[in-house]
Design an enzyme around this catalytic site. Sequence first.
Site, PDB file in Angstrom:
ATOM      1  CG  HIS A  86     150.832  71.754  46.176  1.00  0.00           C
ATOM      2  ND1 HIS A  86     151.475  70.583  45.829  1.00  0.00           N
ATOM      3  CD2 HIS A  86     151.817  72.651  46.451  1.00  0.00           C
ATOM      4  CE1 HIS A  86     152.779  70.774  45.920  1.00  0.00           C
ATOM      5  NE2 HIS A  86     153.020  72.021  46.282  1.00  0.00           N
ATOM      6  CD  GLU A  87     151.467  76.465  45.767  1.00  0.00           C
ATOM      7  OE1 GLU A  87     152.271  76.792  46.655  1.00  0.00           O
ATOM      8  OE2 GLU A  87     151.801  75.778  44.785  1.00  0.00           O
ATOM      9  CB  CYS A 107     156.491  70.550  45.704  1.00  0.00           C
ATOM     10  SG  CYS A 107     156.655  71.867  46.915  1.00  0.00           S
ATOM     11  CG  HIS A 126     153.874  74.847  50.571  1.00  0.00           C
ATOM     12  ND1 HIS A 126     155.026  74.127  50.797  1.00  0.00           N
ATOM     13  CD2 HIS A 126     153.565  74.658  49.264  1.00  0.00           C
ATOM     14  CE1 HIS A 126     155.402  73.531  49.666  1.00  0.00           C
ATOM     15  NE2 HIS A 126     154.529  73.824  48.719  1.00  0.00           N
TER      16      HIS A 126
END
Length: 191
Positions: free
Chosen positions: A146-147, A104, A150
Amino acid sequence: MAAKEILKMGHPLLRQVAAEIAPPFDDALHQLVEDMRASLEAVGGVGLAAPQIGVSKSLVIFEVPEDRVRMEEGETATGVPSTVLINPKITPLSEEMELGWEGCLSVPGLRGLVPRHTHIRYEGLGLDGKPVSIEARGFHARVVQHECDHLFGILYPERMTDMRYLMFESEVPRFMADLRAKAAAKEADAS
Ligand code: NI
């Protein structure tokens, strides 16, 4: 279009839940996407979420490079071009989880083995305001999970189930070689 500083783990903004964005999407939002693209290009990576450049809005950009996905998933896997996803929602389409390496830009220098759903549907809006609904598997599904994490203030180490698999990027080849050697030794023992 200007590359922005990418916030690092520990910055409070990375812990916030990002705000949904109401259409119509104005010039300021287009500018944000340009800044995110420039920021991603400057450092190299497959995805970026708006909070990583200090904007707590529900927007991510990502792409799945053809060569990367072929390397990991075989000849038939296809890449995904540069994509903007606004107000995304993810629905897992199977219970199956798979471990895979992640890094990341907000956690520079480290890599970890992270369990993710292998098959998902993601929905949201494109930069043109049109609804998007896409089924994704494997690395594509991993990048989106994953994104989107955030946007909920979650960084990948928190998704890890075994912290022994968090390490410096430079140590990954040694770690993998050791893992393969141990697996081979085990196989030799069994035969
Ligand atoms: Ni990230």
